[in-house]
Design a protein around this motif. Structure first.
Motif, mmCIF file in Angstrom:
data_model
loop_
_atom_site.group_PDB
_atom_site.id
_atom_site.type_symbol
_atom_site.label_atom_id
_atom_site.label_comp_id
_atom_site.label_asym_id
_atom_site.label_seq_id
_atom_site.Cartn_x
_atom_site.Cartn_y
_atom_site.Cartn_z
ATOM 1 N N TYR A 101 46.480 -111.504 22.957
ATOM 2 C CA TYR A 101 46.382 -110.334 23.823
ATOM 3 C C TYR A 101 47.323 -110.480 25.004
ATOM 4 O O TYR A 101 47.724 -111.588 25.363
ATOM 5 N N MET A 102 47.617 -109.372 25.610
ATOM 6 C CA MET A 102 48.323 -109.339 26.887
ATOM 7 C C MET A 102 47.248 -109.464 27.966
ATOM 8 O O MET A 102 46.359 -108.615 28.047
ATOM 9 N N SER B 64 46.047 -96.375 26.396
ATOM 10 C CA SER B 64 47.070 -97.258 26.962
ATOM 11 C C SER B 64 46.563 -97.931 28.225
ATOM 12 O O SER B 64 45.564 -97.525 28.800
ATOM 13 N N TRP C 130 55.162 -100.886 32.976
ATOM 14 C CA TRP C 130 54.922 -101.223 31.577
ATOM 15 C C TRP C 130 53.778 -100.356 31.075
ATOM 16 O O TRP C 130 52.879 -99.998 31.839
ATOM 17 N N PHE D 192 51.095 -100.637 27.789
ATOM 18 C CA PHE D 192 50.649 -101.442 26.658
ATOM 19 C C PHE D 192 49.566 -100.687 25.897
ATOM 20 O O PHE D 192 48.764 -99.974 26.510
ATOM 21 N N ARG E 9 46.048 -100.146 24.623
ATOM 22 C CA ARG E 9 44.788 -100.661 25.179
ATOM 23 C C ARG E 9 44.205 -101.769 24.311
ATOM 24 O O ARG E 9 43.691 -102.760 24.802
ATOM 25 N N ASP F 58 45.649 -104.005 22.714
ATOM 26 C CA ASP F 58 46.416 -105.252 22.781
ATOM 27 C C ASP F 58 46.235 -105.979 24.112
ATOM 28 O O ASP F 58 46.892 -106.992 24.343
ATOM 29 N N CYS F 59 45.370 -105.458 24.968
ATOM 30 C CA CYS F 59 45.205 -106.021 26.316
ATOM 31 C C CYS F 59 43.802 -106.547 26.541
ATOM 32 O O CYS F 59 42.834 -106.024 25.985
#
Length: 163
Positions: free
Chosen positions: A73-74, A91, A101, A103, A105, A107-108
């Motif tokens: 994850y970020m 996002s 930036w 990203f 959602r 992926d965070c």
């Protein structure tokens, strides 16, 4: 004579590969990058009726559950005074001065910390683990120490002591 006992877990599966960036030197922000982090956990205390400080397997499983939440994850800090993190629909919009930036959602992971430094990641994991051990095992260690290594020979440790 006083006895003190300690158990320690660190394994190749207590790793999390994550993206991040931090603010530093008061008002600067580094570039987006990532690390293959490794967590190590130590618990100190008295021996229980089984002559354990705490069960290695349970400690490993509880720690892995937390590091798995960070893996791939970020990592974004929600309490940073310079980096604005705002979920918007599917996002997450992030801004530092003129840099922006967006990203996905999913992926965070939004962390309730000031910065995604190894020190604060160690504190985050330690606090989560302490709460987890209390909830699932009614266990509060005398000392809980979490080390987060972000590169070989480069790590930070947070130590929580029972009050």
């Amino acid at each position: 004579m006083t006895e003190r006992f300690k158990v320690r877990v660190t394994k190749d599966h207590l790793v999390f590969c994550s993206g991040h960036f931090i603010s530093y030197e008061g008002d600067r922000c580094e570039r987006l990058h990532g690390h293959n982090y490794r967590a190590t956990v130590e618990v100190e205390g008295s021996l229980d009726v089984n002559c354990y400080v705490f069960d290695f397997i349970a400690l490993k499983h509880r720690t892995k559950a937390i590091t798995d939440e960070l893996d791939h994850y970020m990592m974004l800090p929600t309490r940073n005074r310079l980096i604005k993190v705002e979920p918007v629909g599917d996002s997450v919009h992030v801004q530092y001065r003129q840099r922006r930036w967006a990203f996905p959602r999913g992926d965070c992971v939004l962390l309730p910390i000031e910065n995604t430094t190894a020190e604060l990641l160690a504190r985050y994991i330690a606090e989560r683990l302490r709460a987890d051990l209390e909830k699932h095992y009614q266990y509060r260690p005398e000392v809980l120490r979490v080390e987060v290594e972000e590169n070989y020979g480069q790590s930070a440790t947070c130590e929580l002591r029972a009050e």
